[in-house]
Design an enzyme around this catalytic site. Structure first.
Site, PDB file in Angstrom:
ATOM      1  N   CYS A  51       0.842  -1.196   0.000  1.00 50.14           N
ATOM      2  CA  CYS A  51       0.000   0.000   0.000  1.00 50.14           C
ATOM      3  C   CYS A  51       0.877   1.246   0.000  1.00 50.14           C
ATOM      4  O   CYS A  51       1.773   1.379   0.828  1.00 50.14           O
ATOM      5  CB  CYS A  51      -0.914   0.003   1.220  1.00 50.14           C
ATOM      6  SG  CYS A  51      -2.038   1.422   1.247  1.00 50.14           S
TER       7      CYS A  51
ATOM      8  N   CYS B 162      -0.391   4.381   0.353  1.00 49.86           N
ATOM      9  CA  CYS B 162      -1.059   5.529   0.974  1.00 49.86           C
ATOM     10  C   CYS B 162      -0.164   6.160   2.036  1.00 49.86           C
ATOM     11  O   CYS B 162       0.797   5.556   2.499  1.00 49.86           O
ATOM     12  CB  CYS B 162      -2.413   5.125   1.558  1.00 49.86           C
ATOM     13  SG  CYS B 162      -2.356   4.436   3.223  1.00 49.86           S
TER      14      CYS B 162
ATOM     15  N   CYS C 177      -0.713   4.487   6.151  1.00 51.03           N
ATOM     16  CA  CYS C 177      -0.214   3.207   6.656  1.00 51.03           C
ATOM     17  C   CYS C 177       1.212   3.321   7.197  1.00 51.03           C
ATOM     18  O   CYS C 177       2.019   4.084   6.677  1.00 51.03           O
ATOM     19  CB  CYS C 177      -0.228   2.143   5.548  1.00 51.03           C
ATOM     20  SG  CYS C 177      -1.855   1.505   5.141  1.00 51.03           S
TER      21      CYS C 177
END
Length: 189
Positions: A49, A51, A54
């Site tokens: 991920c 993003c 996180c």
């Protein structure tokens, strides 16, 4: 051309984990009184991920994150060290106040992911969890400080290690979200 560190566990290719992995104990990075969280069921949708919310290991552009049912996740040690990172966020990421490691993140609001808990499988006390299956929110690494000129190389490296890259979630998860919304709005029954 060298490519930024994707994540230590995917940089040089994916190992073959056990799709029947039954969980284990997650531990934060503290050497003194580490927070311990038990996951008593298998995980799903393991992915890289990009993003900015996180938790990532130092120097990594991506996290490795999966979900488990919230009912299978419980704090079993040193929970007094946990705090919610952002109470306004959909995913209520509980992190260790000392080392900063995100331990678990339940979804409690009315959402397609309600009842799921996001975890970082690399924190398991055993290493045979299912390998990541895709990379999500790839463009978001730019928001985390990656030079946009690096993106072609990053996407190429993700492909080389065996991960399809998406600027959202995988098609199956996007279909799941759209189906939930359609049912909630009465378009589907």
């Amino acid at each position: 051309m060298s490519v930024r560190l994707l994540h230590p566990l995917i940089q040089n290719g994916l190992y073959k984990g056990d799709s029947n992995h039954a969980g284990g104990i997650l531990a934060c990075k503290c050497t003194d009184r580490p927070v311990k969280v038990k996951v008593s069921a298998g995980i799903a949708h393991n992915h890289a991920c990009g993003c900015t919310k996180c938790w990532k290991p130092d120097g990594a552009a991506f996290s490795v994150v999966a979900v488990a049912s919230s009912e299978s996740v419980s704090v079993v040690g040193n929970g007094d060290k946990l705090a919610v990172v952002d109470p306004s966020s959909l995913i209520q990421r509980h992190a260790c106040k000392e080392c900063g490691t995100h331990m678990y993140g339940p979804v409690e609001r009315d959402h397609a992911f309600k009842g799921l808990c996001f975890i970082h499988p690399e924190l398991f006390d055993n290493g045979n969890w299912p390998e990541p299956g895709f990379a999500a929110f790839v463009s978001s690494v730019i928001e985390g400080g990656v030079d946009p000129l690096e993106m072609d190389g990053i996407r190429l490296k993700l492909k080389e290690v065996g991960l399809d890259s998406y600027d959202c979630l995988s098609p199956a998860l996007m279909d799941y979200l759209a189906t939930w919304t359609a049912k909630k709005n009465g378009v589907l029954h």
